[in-house]
Design a protein around this motif. Structure first.
Motif, mmCIF file in Angstrom:
data_model
loop_
_atom_site.group_PDB
_atom_site.id
_atom_site.type_symbol
_atom_site.label_atom_id
_atom_site.label_comp_id
_atom_site.label_asym_id
_atom_site.label_seq_id
_atom_site.Cartn_x
_atom_site.Cartn_y
_atom_site.Cartn_z
ATOM 1 N N VAL A 1 0.851 -1.188 0.000
ATOM 2 C CA VAL A 1 0.000 0.000 0.000
ATOM 3 C C VAL A 1 0.886 1.237 0.000
ATOM 4 O O VAL A 1 1.838 1.326 0.775
ATOM 5 C CB VAL A 1 -0.923 0.009 1.242
ATOM 6 N N VAL A 2 0.600 2.187 -0.874
ATOM 7 C CA VAL A 2 1.375 3.426 -0.910
ATOM 8 C C VAL A 2 1.037 4.270 0.315
ATOM 9 O O VAL A 2 -0.134 4.530 0.601
ATOM 10 C CB VAL A 2 1.092 4.228 -2.201
ATOM 11 N N CYS A 3 2.077 4.656 1.029
ATOM 12 C CA CYS A 3 1.929 5.562 2.169
ATOM 13 C C CYS A 3 2.644 6.859 1.816
ATOM 14 O O CYS A 3 3.334 6.935 0.814
ATOM 15 C CB CYS A 3 2.533 4.935 3.418
ATOM 16 N N ASN B 1 7.408 8.007 -2.661
ATOM 17 C CA ASN B 1 6.384 7.188 -2.014
ATOM 18 C C ASN B 1 5.939 6.025 -2.903
ATOM 19 O O ASN B 1 5.587 4.965 -2.405
ATOM 20 C CB ASN B 1 5.155 8.033 -1.669
ATOM 21 N N ALA B 2 5.958 6.228 -4.203
ATOM 22 C CA ALA B 2 5.460 5.221 -5.143
ATOM 23 C C ALA B 2 6.391 4.022 -5.294
ATOM 24 O O ALA B 2 5.949 2.966 -5.753
ATOM 25 C CB ALA B 2 5.218 5.863 -6.507
ATOM 26 N N PHE B 3 7.663 4.154 -4.910
ATOM 27 C CA PHE B 3 8.586 3.040 -5.153
ATOM 28 C C PHE B 3 9.513 2.743 -3.968
ATOM 29 O O PHE B 3 10.548 2.107 -4.139
ATOM 30 C CB PHE B 3 9.409 3.281 -6.426
ATOM 31 N N ASP C 1 18.243 12.000 2.351
ATOM 32 C CA ASP C 1 18.756 11.789 0.992
ATOM 33 C C ASP C 1 17.724 12.129 -0.074
ATOM 34 O O ASP C 1 18.080 12.572 -1.161
ATOM 35 C CB ASP C 1 19.199 10.329 0.816
ATOM 36 N N ILE C 2 16.463 11.892 0.230
ATOM 37 C CA ILE C 2 15.419 12.102 -0.779
ATOM 38 C C ILE C 2 14.760 13.467 -0.695
ATOM 39 O O ILE C 2 14.074 13.887 -1.618
ATOM 40 C CB ILE C 2 14.331 11.003 -0.692
ATOM 41 N N ALA C 3 14.982 14.148 0.426
ATOM 42 C CA ALA C 3 14.411 15.492 0.612
ATOM 43 C C ALA C 3 15.403 16.370 1.383
ATOM 44 O O ALA C 3 15.090 16.864 2.459
ATOM 45 C CB ALA C 3 13.071 15.400 1.331
ATOM 46 N N GLY D 1 6.824 12.296 1.323
ATOM 47 C CA GLY D 1 6.416 13.629 0.875
ATOM 48 C C GLY D 1 7.082 13.966 -0.451
ATOM 49 O O GLY D 1 7.452 13.085 -1.223
ATOM 50 N N LYS D 2 7.262 15.254 -0.730
ATOM 51 C CA LYS D 2 7.926 15.679 -1.964
ATOM 52 C C LYS D 2 9.367 15.185 -1.900
ATOM 53 O O LYS D 2 10.121 15.534 -0.984
ATOM 54 C CB LYS D 2 7.883 17.200 -2.088
ATOM 55 N N SER D 3 9.751 14.356 -2.880
ATOM 56 C CA SER D 3 11.037 13.681 -2.785
ATOM 57 C C SER D 3 11.546 13.246 -4.150
ATOM 58 O O SER D 3 10.782 13.132 -5.107
ATOM 59 C CB SER D 3 10.898 12.453 -1.878
ATOM 60 N N ALA D 4 12.850 12.967 -4.207
ATOM 61 C CA ALA D 4 13.474 12.467 -5.440
ATOM 62 C C ALA D 4 14.719 11.677 -5.081
ATOM 63 O O ALA D 4 15.417 11.980 -4.114
ATOM 64 C CB ALA D 4 13.835 13.624 -6.360
ATOM 65 N N TRP D 5 14.978 10.628 -5.888
ATOM 66 C CA TRP D 5 16.187 9.813 -5.702
ATOM 67 C C TRP D 5 16.534 9.154 -7.026
ATOM 68 O O TRP D 5 15.642 8.624 -7.705
ATOM 69 C CB TRP D 5 15.968 8.750 -4.628
ATOM 70 N N ALA D 6 17.784 9.177 -7.382
ATOM 71 C CA ALA D 6 18.278 8.521 -8.602
ATOM 72 C C ALA D 6 17.444 8.917 -9.826
ATOM 73 O O ALA D 6 16.996 8.061 -10.589
ATOM 74 C CB ALA D 6 18.309 7.010 -8.418
ATOM 75 N N LYS D 7 17.235 10.212 -9.981
ATOM 76 C CA LYS D 7 16.520 10.780 -11.127
ATOM 77 C C LYS D 7 15.041 10.386 -11.187
ATOM 78 O O LYS D 7 14.412 10.475 -12.224
ATOM 79 C CB LYS D 7 17.215 10.429 -12.435
#
Length: 151
Positions: free
Chosen positions: A16-18, A33-35, A114-116, A22-28
């Motif tokens: 389940v996506v939790c 949250n989706a992965f 790292d992601i935010a 929040g607003k985030s990015a990793w490895a382009k």
């Protein structure tokens, strides 16, 4: 969520996506949250220096000096006090992370910082991320074996 005493509470099924990231990015990739699968470690993070020692920033609860690490955050800033992560909590996190990696074949372990970066500071410099990552991903034994061969 893993409490400081090592108690683990699963808040949602792993499929389940939790919205832990929040607003985030990793490895382009954005929208982590989706992965990703989030493990939240209960920790007050950066502390305040007080006349009597140290205290949590939000609740002003005292923190014994033995449970404090002085360090600068990797994203910058001064050396300051951070709440340490108890061994029971780290061991519980290792078990949870190892089970998740084994079940889902994850390729990396990263923190909110790292992601935010700039928005999130956890797990922060008091968390032993490099050794934790190595142990969970099975790199610790390989590193020890490699060091033995070299020595």
């Amino acid at each position: 969520v893993i409490a400081q005493d090592g108690a683990v509470t699963q808040l949602a099924p792993l499929n389940v996506v939790c919205w832990h990231a929040g607003k985030s990015a990793w490895a382009k990739r954005s929208g982590c949250n989706a992965f990703t699968i989030g493990i939240e470690l209960a920790n007050p993070g950066p502390l305040n220096k007080t006349a009597g020692g140290y205290a949590t920033a939000m609740e002003h609860k005292p923190v014994p000096a033995k449970d404090v690490i002085l360090a600068a955050h990797k994203s910058g800033g001064p050396v300051r006090p951070w709440a340490a992560y108890p061994a029971a909590q780290i061991e519980a996190a290792l078990g949870a992370a190892q089970a998740i990696v084994a079940a889902y074949g994850l390729k990396d372990i990263i923190g909110h910082e790292d992601i935010a970066p700039g928005r999130k500071t956890d797990p922060g410099p008091a968390f032993p991320m490099a050794s934790f990552r190595a142990r969970v991903m099975g790199r610790a034994d390989a590193a020890k074996a490699s060091a033995k061969k070299a020595g």
